[in-house]
Design a protein around this motif. Structure first.
Motif, short mmCIF file in Angstrom:
data_model
loop_
_atom_site.label_atom_id
_atom_site.label_comp_id
_atom_site.label_asym_id
_atom_site.label_seq_id
_atom_site.Cartn_x
_atom_site.Cartn_y
_atom_site.Cartn_z
N HIS A 5 2.26 8.92 8.44
CA HIS A 5 1.71 7.63 8.05
C HIS A 5 2.69 6.75 7.29
O HIS A 5 2.43 5.56 7.10
CB HIS A 5 0.43 7.83 7.22
N GLN A 8 4.08 4.07 2.57
CA GLN A 8 3.04 3.12 2.18
C GLN A 8 1.80 3.22 3.07
O GLN A 8 0.94 2.33 3.05
CB GLN A 8 3.59 1.70 2.18
N ARG A 10 1.43 2.94 6.31
CA ARG A 10 1.31 1.89 7.32
C ARG A 10 1.52 2.40 8.75
O ARG A 10 1.69 1.62 9.68
CB ARG A 10 2.29 0.77 7.00
N GLY A 11 1.53 3.73 8.91
CA GLY A 11 1.67 4.29 10.26
C GLY A 11 3.09 4.28 10.79
O GLY A 11 3.29 4.29 12.00
N ASP A 12 4.06 4.27 9.88
CA ASP A 12 5.45 4.15 10.30
C ASP A 12 6.33 5.29 9.79
O ASP A 12 7.50 5.10 9.49
CB ASP A 12 6.01 2.80 9.84
N PRO A 28 -2.42 5.82 12.56
CA PRO A 28 -2.89 4.49 12.18
C PRO A 28 -2.31 4.02 10.85
O PRO A 28 -1.89 4.82 10.02
CB PRO A 28 -4.41 4.66 12.06
N ASP A 29 -2.32 2.72 10.69
CA ASP A 29 -2.01 2.08 9.42
C ASP A 29 -3.23 2.29 8.53
O ASP A 29 -4.30 1.71 8.77
CB ASP A 29 -1.73 0.59 9.64
N THR A 31 -3.75 1.27 5.68
CA THR A 31 -4.07 0.11 4.85
C THR A 31 -4.73 -1.00 5.67
O THR A 31 -5.12 -2.02 5.12
CB THR A 31 -2.80 -0.45 4.17
N GLY A 32 -4.85 -0.79 6.97
CA GLY A 32 -5.39 -1.80 7.87
C GLY A 32 -6.91 -1.82 7.89
O GLY A 32 -7.59 -1.02 7.24
N THR A 35 -9.26 1.56 8.90
CA THR A 35 -9.45 2.56 7.85
C THR A 35 -10.11 1.96 6.63
O THR A 35 -10.94 2.62 5.98
CB THR A 35 -8.10 3.22 7.48
N GLN A 77 -4.67 0.46 -0.24
CA GLN A 77 -5.37 -0.65 0.40
C GLN A 77 -5.61 -1.80 -0.57
O GLN A 77 -6.08 -2.85 -0.16
CB GLN A 77 -6.72 -0.17 0.97
#
Length: 79
Positions: A5, A8, A10-12, A28-29, A31-32, A35, A77
């Protein structure tokens, strides 16, 4: 968590290219909006039982540790 994830959430994370090469969906991100819209109990359940390629953490983390992760995700978030 950061391996997939990202630091941070963010899925990266660094595992993303490996997952994509293996035809798995990207993490998934967290923080999006998807979620963010989940209830705390839903996130706890995903941590406990896993989802898609995410492993279950029932045996690796105590319930208290899983709730700490839920609170950490909410903090990332902005909550």
């Amino acid at each position: 968590c950061a391996m997939c994830h990202g630091l941070q959430a963010r899925g990266d994370g660094p595992m993303v290219p490996i997952l994509q090469q293996s035809n798995y969906i990207a993490p998934p991100d967290l923080t999006g909006p998807i979620t963010s819209a989940r209830a705390d109990g839903d996130i706890f359940g995903i941590l406990t039982n896993g989802i898609a390629v995410m492993p279950k953490f029932r045996e690796l983390l105590t319930p208290e540790e899983r709730w700490l992760i839920v609170r950490h995700v909410r903090a990332l978030q902005g909550g």
